[in-house]
Design a protein around this motif. Structure first.
Motif, PDB file in Angstrom:
ATOM      1  N   ASP A 185      49.462  77.577  11.638  1.00  0.00           N
ATOM      2  CA  ASP A 185      48.018  77.504  11.357  1.00  0.00           C
ATOM      3  C   ASP A 185      47.356  78.888  11.428  1.00  0.00           C
ATOM      4  O   ASP A 185      46.154  78.996  11.676  1.00  0.00           O
TER       5      ASP A 185
ATOM      6  N   SER B 144      47.659  82.517  15.605  1.00  0.00           N
ATOM      7  CA  SER B 144      47.468  81.072  15.383  1.00  0.00           C
ATOM      8  C   SER B 144      46.026  80.749  15.706  1.00  0.00           C
ATOM      9  O   SER B 144      45.407  81.402  16.552  1.00  0.00           O
ATOM     10  N   ARG B 145      45.488  79.703  15.053  1.00  0.00           N
ATOM     11  CA  ARG B 145      44.094  79.317  15.332  1.00  0.00           C
ATOM     12  C   ARG B 145      43.988  78.429  16.571  1.00  0.00           C
ATOM     13  O   ARG B 145      42.888  78.187  17.063  1.00  0.00           O
ATOM     14  N   SER B 146      45.102  77.946  17.063  1.00  0.00           N
ATOM     15  CA  SER B 146      45.058  76.990  18.174  1.00  0.00           C
ATOM     16  C   SER B 146      45.155  77.692  19.526  1.00  0.00           C
ATOM     17  O   SER B 146      46.144  78.373  19.823  1.00  0.00           O
ATOM     18  N   VAL B 147      44.133  77.486  20.337  1.00  0.00           N
ATOM     19  CA  VAL B 147      44.129  78.090  21.680  1.00  0.00           C
ATOM     20  C   VAL B 147      45.291  77.521  22.497  1.00  0.00           C
ATOM     21  O   VAL B 147      46.047  78.255  23.143  1.00  0.00           O
ATOM     22  N   GLU B 148      45.440  76.208  22.423  1.00  0.00           N
ATOM     23  CA  GLU B 148      46.468  75.551  23.236  1.00  0.00           C
ATOM     24  C   GLU B 148      47.862  76.066  22.870  1.00  0.00           C
ATOM     25  O   GLU B 148      48.673  76.405  23.743  1.00  0.00           O
ATOM     26  N   THR B 149      48.137  76.144  21.561  1.00  0.00           N
ATOM     27  CA  THR B 149      49.470  76.586  21.128  1.00  0.00           C
ATOM     28  C   THR B 149      49.723  78.032  21.523  1.00  0.00           C
ATOM     29  O   THR B 149      50.793  78.363  22.045  1.00  0.00           O
ATOM     30  N   THR B 150      48.748  78.893  21.276  1.00  0.00           N
ATOM     31  CA  THR B 150      48.975  80.313  21.579  1.00  0.00           C
ATOM     32  C   THR B 150      49.175  80.533  23.078  1.00  0.00           C
ATOM     33  O   THR B 150      50.004  81.348  23.477  1.00  0.00           O
TER      34      THR B 150
ATOM     35  N   GLU C 156      58.293  75.878  16.622  1.00  0.00           N
ATOM     36  CA  GLU C 156      57.786  76.806  17.645  1.00  0.00           C
ATOM     37  C   GLU C 156      58.912  77.207  18.604  1.00  0.00           C
ATOM     38  O   GLU C 156      59.028  78.386  18.977  1.00  0.00           O
TER      39      GLU C 156
END
Ligand code: NAD
Length: 480
Positions: free
Chosen positions: A263, A418-424, A398
């Motif tokens: 993303d 990545s746009r996702s805080v949780e993923t990063t 990932e």
């Protein structure tokens, strides 16, 4: 040709050394200066001076040391422009990059000035004990005379990261700059000399690794060696230091990754890939030379990366619209071209670059280079290239991306897009690296630690950790 510069500063006085070395402008291949450099005799004299000065310098207050460090920051700030010019002409790096270096030096001296000023209040703090029969206090004392050995890729910056905390701690120093880039350090030494440090606290011996670095690492009066450079030399420094059980802190190589997750903002990813691969012509221990891209983005990302890499203006560091300058010297230029050639022979696909720009006949320039289909067992994938070379590899999950990034004998840094805080946050926590940037360029603050996992480092620079490197811990226990 101008006069030969004295490359030795001992006990508050400039001296000629024992040999004259030429300093080259890598963008023109012309001789920039001649420097009279030292050898083992100068090292012995510098350690004599530092040992004598240590007796009183170790007793100074943090406030006194902080005031002197602030003067250095002020002096560097006043000479920002000439220092940038020196760095660009000696290093081949664009003027705007040299400006970032000089600002980092100022920030580092200011930070450790503040740290030094805060040290007095923290000294002799009481230690809670489980018995009323005793009381204890904790002291942090300077570890002694220290040897600082630095490389050529960020001269003055790597120096400031060692010198400012060493002086803040109350150590006396012998600094050995890279023989390839002594000019900025010579100017920094003049600024330090003008700041008013007592003679012998700061000493400088320019010269080669074998003539100066090796005897410095071996001198039994030196309490600690702080070294930044290649792993091969790091091993030699450790071996010499081992003979006198000297402390060592090492900042060595890297083979770091930029992870572009499914993303990600592609424009940002391309910009960060170019920054991580081509800043300082890729001559960065923190280069993110492995670019791992989610399968779904790979084609589009590669197209955009190739277009951007091809558009990067490689030019003389003083050219107005320069984006990337020259490599440091002929040896490094040939080494990087050799890596590129062996990468092609190993089966990697060269997408762009890989050669000198057609419009530049002189200077150690190489076009921004991007490879794909790089075999995982190749030198290109595993070794530090230290040039403007990126290897791009798609990944499916990932977990695969993290495993690929961690599959290295180094562990200095990583970047995640990545746009996702949780993923990063999850990915950042899983990466074996001393620094992880999320959607950010390679910003470094004096407040955060510098150093890495595995064979990238022993210890950390910057922040309180950079100071602790130069301190001994002492507890004083009294019976009541
Ligand atoms: P290098 O190891 O060749 O030299 C580094 C310094 O060590 C120079 O001053 C050199 O003269 C000196 N030296 C050489 N031989 C010596 C010896 N036998 N004993 C003592 N000192 C000796 O490294 P370089 O080519 O100048 O710099 C590039 C390397 O530095 C790269 O591998 C890069 O990754 C590393 N580096 C690491 C960091 C970091 O923070 N981790 C930062 C910058 C550079």
């Amino acid at each position: 040709m101008s006069a030969v510069l004295n490359g030795v500063y001992i006990d508050g006085a400039w001296r000629a050394g024992h040999e004259v070395l030429e300093v080259i402008n890598p963008a023109t291949e012309a001789c920039l200066a001649q420097v009279s450099v030292g050898d083992a005799r100068a090292v012995t004299q510098a350690v004599d001076a530092a040992s004598a000065a240590f007796i009183d310098w170790a007793k100074t207050t943090g406030r006194e040391r902080g005031a002197l460090l602030r003067k250095v920051a002020q002096g560097v700030s006043e000479q920002r422009e000439p220092l940038m010019q020196l760095q660009s002409s000696n290093n081949g790096k664009p003027l705007f990059e040299a400006g970032i270096d000089v600002d980092d030096v100022i920030a580092t001296f200011e930070y450790y000035a503040t740290v030094a000023e805060g040290m007095d209040a923290a000294q002799d703090c009481p230690v809670a004990l489980p018995s009323d029969a005793f009381s204890a206090r904790l002291r942090r004392e300077p570890c002694g005379v220290v040897g600082l050995i630095v490389p050529w890729n960020f001269p003055m910056v790597t120096t400031a990261w060692k010198l400012a905390p060493a002086l803040a701690a109350g150590c006396c120093v012998v600094l050995k700059p890279s023989e390839v880039t002594p000019l900025a350090e010579l100017q920094l030494a003049r600024i330090i000399a003008a700041a008013g440090f007592p003679a012998g606290v700061f000493n400088l011996v320019c010269g080669t690794g074998l003539a100066v670095g090796a005897p410095l690492a071996a001198d039994r009066r030196v309490a600690k060696i702080s070294f930044t450079g290649s792993n091969a030399v790091g091993v030699q420094v450790m071996q010499r230091a081992a003979e006198t059980i000297k402390g060592v802190s090492l900042e060595l190589g890297g083979k770091s990754s930029l992870l572009v997750l499914a993303d990600a903002d592609l424009d940002l990813a391309v910009e960060l890939a170019c920054g991580g691969g081509f800043f300082n012509a890729g001559q960065m221990c923190s280069a993110t030379s492995r670019v791992l891209v989610a399968d779904s983005l790979a084609d589009e990302f590669l197209q955009r990366l190739q277009a951007r890499a091809d558009s990067i203006r490689v030019a003389d560091p003083f050219a107005e619209d320069v984006e990337m300058g020259a490599l440091i010297n002929r040896a490094q230029y040939q080494r990087v071209l050799g890596h590129i050639q062996r990468g092609v022979e190993a089966g990697a696909r060269l997408l762009c670059g890989g050669e000198r720009p057609a419009n530049l006949a002189k200077g150690y320039f190489i076009r921004p280079t991007v490879f794909t289909d790089v075999p995982l067992n190749s030198a290109l994938w595993n070794e530090e290239i230290f040039g403007p070379v990126l290897c791009v590899r798609p990944f499916a999950t990932e977990q695969e991306a993290v495993a690929l990034a961690n599959d290295s004998e180094f562990g200095l840094v990583a970047s995640v897009v990545s746009r996702s805080v949780e993923t990063t946050e999850r990915v950042a926590n899983a990466l074996q690296a001393g620094m992880v940037w999320i959607n950010a360029p390679q910003v470094i603050f004096p407040q955060t630690a510098w150093g890495g996992y595995k064979q990238s480092s022993i210890g950390r620079e910057l922040g309180p950790w950079g100071l602790a490197t130069f301190q001994e811990i002492k507890h004083v226990i009294r019976s009541h």
